[in-house]
Scaffold this active site. Structure first.
Site, PDB file in Angstrom:
ATOM      1  N   GLU A 329      -4.434   3.728   2.788  1.00 18.39           N
ATOM      2  CA  GLU A 329      -5.212   2.559   2.380  1.00 18.39           C
ATOM      3  C   GLU A 329      -6.699   2.900   2.452  1.00 18.39           C
ATOM      4  O   GLU A 329      -7.188   3.333   3.502  1.00 18.39           O
ATOM      5  CB  GLU A 329      -4.956   1.370   3.320  1.00 18.39           C
ATOM      6  N   CYS A 330      -7.410   2.708   1.363  1.00 14.87           N
ATOM      7  CA  CYS A 330      -8.862   2.873   1.307  1.00 14.87           C
ATOM      8  C   CYS A 330      -9.279   4.246   1.851  1.00 14.87           C
ATOM      9  O   CYS A 330      -9.124   5.247   1.168  1.00 14.87           O
ATOM     10  CB  CYS A 330      -9.563   1.728   2.034  1.00 14.87           C
TER      11      CYS A 330
END
Length: 450
Positions: A329-330
């Site tokens: 994530e990210c």
């Protein structure tokens, strides 16, 4: 239903008014007096909750009325208040600020105050004004009759005379001033591009919290503030926001990978999953006895050189991904790519499990709520609708050739196009997941509750 815990919301007319400082000061002061305190944060935020946890001595959870349905909100609020005498919820942005075009934004702290029946303690930055502060209070108190402004804390007060002038003006509104904090640069917490410098990076955090507790004890009426709190009455039925990606989950956790929502982890544990942490910055690979690996967001751009040289981590991650799911994530997504360009323009080789590359050199803010429809099979499902957000300055400089992972939409339902990628067992995206959208199905919008 829980009714013993009392709760209140710390809010302000805008960001930067001092909500976090006041929240930390009150948490630390009440805890020092022997009160069992807990904290929660309104909206998507990873950084402030870590400070709240340090001040309260207990995990801080996020309450988000845009991403969470009413039942999930109740469940997380119940968890956030577990064992507490007092729950203090910190607002994001201004009290009525949120997504969309309504008078009260979707996801605004005001929505949360209405749903959970939270009295609001309004923090006013009064630097550069005097009696005019009363007009601000009147506007906030009368804007929506469902929102109760129970008390006021004046922040950045210049002198006793300054405070007295404001209090005389506010007295006509029958809303008590329960604190007046003087201007003091020494209590300022340093910031960087995503907000405050992380709590785990402060060697003097305990000393800072002690000073904030003393500040609250000197300048706030703690007994009166505690008296403003109202009983928190919520459904205690536990609800998991997201299904676990595996039975035994390897979770990257260090200064580069610190952005993980506690309500997601607790939901995974309730579903029977076990969380095993490891540190890529310490060149640790994901444990071999796990069946899924999760690389959360954080600050890999500040540690790109260290991660590029973490040979054991990268080799172990590659071996893991050959047979088991790996998701980023990210910041985790950035590390899964071919390369990461740091702020100085130097390119660092990342894991290379996805074919994109990212750059922090040419910064551009990507910020907002997101709804995501999953396009690929992965541990959280296929075709599943998720709600979450994006908050990053890095950009894609090479899109790569992987299949897109999800289709993104903004808070108003506008299509933003495909996002992220999948190759084999590896998936990643800049999108941070908060909850499955199914939790919202058929439920009345909180903003329209009577």
């Amino acid at each position: 239903m829980r009714g013993k815990t009392k709760a209140l919301l710390i809010a302000a007319p805008r960001s930067g008014a001092g909500k976090t400082t006041v929240t930390l000061a009150l948490l630390a002061a009440f805890r020092r007096r022997g009160l069992r305190v807990r904290a929660a944060k309104c909206g998507p935020d990873y950084i402030d909750p870590a400070f709240h946890e340090a001040a309260a001595g207990a995990p801080c959870l996020n309450l988000d009325s845009w991403a969470m349905g009413p039942a999930l909100l109740d469940s997380v609020a119940y968890e956030a208040s577990d064992g507490a005498d007092l729950l203090i919820v910190e607002s994001a942005m201004g009290l009525f600020d949120g997504a969309g075009t309504g008078a009260i934004g979707e996801g605004a702290a005001a929505e949360l105050a209405v749903h959970l029946r939270l009295p609001v303690l309004l923090v006013l930055d009064v630097a550069g004004q005097s009696q005019s502060a009363a007009a601000t209070v009147l506007g906030f108190a009368s804007f929506d009759p469902r929102v109760c402004i129970a008390g006021i804390i004046l922040n950045r007060v210049g002198s006793d005379r300054h405070r007295a002038a404001i209090e005389r003006a506010v007295a006509t509104l029958d809303i008590p001033v329960v604190g007046a904090i003087p201007r003091d640069k020494a209590i300022h917490l340093p910031e960087r591009h995503l907000g405050l410098v992380q709590a785990l990076e402060h060697n003097d955090l305990e000393l800072r919290l002690q000073r904030l507790a003393e500040l609250a004890e000197r300048h706030c009426d703690l007994a009166r503030i505690q008296g403003l709190a109202a009983p928190l009455t919520v459904d205690q039925r536990p609800i998991s926001a997201l299904p676990p990606p595996g039975q035994r989950i390897a979770l990257a956790s260090d200064a580069a990978f610190a952005f993980m929502y506690p309500h997601v982890l607790s939901g995974w544990r309730r579903a029977g999953a076990e969380i095993v942490t490891f540190s890529p910055l310490s060149d640790e690979p994901p444990p071999e006895d796990c069946d899924a690996c999760w690389l959360p967001g954080g600050y890999p751009e500040l540690h790109a050189g260290t991660l590029a040289n973490a040979g054991r981590f990268k080799a172990g991650l590659t071996q893991f991904a050959a047979s088991r799911p790996v998701h980023g994530e990210c910041g985790g997504y950035m590390v899964l790519g071919e390369g990461l360009v740091d702020a100085g323009g130097a390119r660092h080789a990342m894991a290379g499990l996805l074919t994109h590359a990212t750059s922090f050199a040419d910064r551009r803010l990507h910020l907002g709520y997101r709804a995501a429809t999953l396009l690929q099979d992965w541990p959280l499902g296929s075709g599943t609708r998720l709600r979450g957000h994006e908050f990053h300055y890095a950009s894609l400089i090479e899109a790569g050739s992987d299949e897109p992972l999800a289709e993104l939409f903004d808070a108003e339902g506008n299509a933003l196009g495909p996002s992220g990628g999948r190759r084999g067992y590896v998936t990643g995206t800049f999108f941070h997941a908060i909850a499955c959208e199914e939790d919202l199905a058929g439920q009345q919008k909180i903003a329209k509750l009577a």
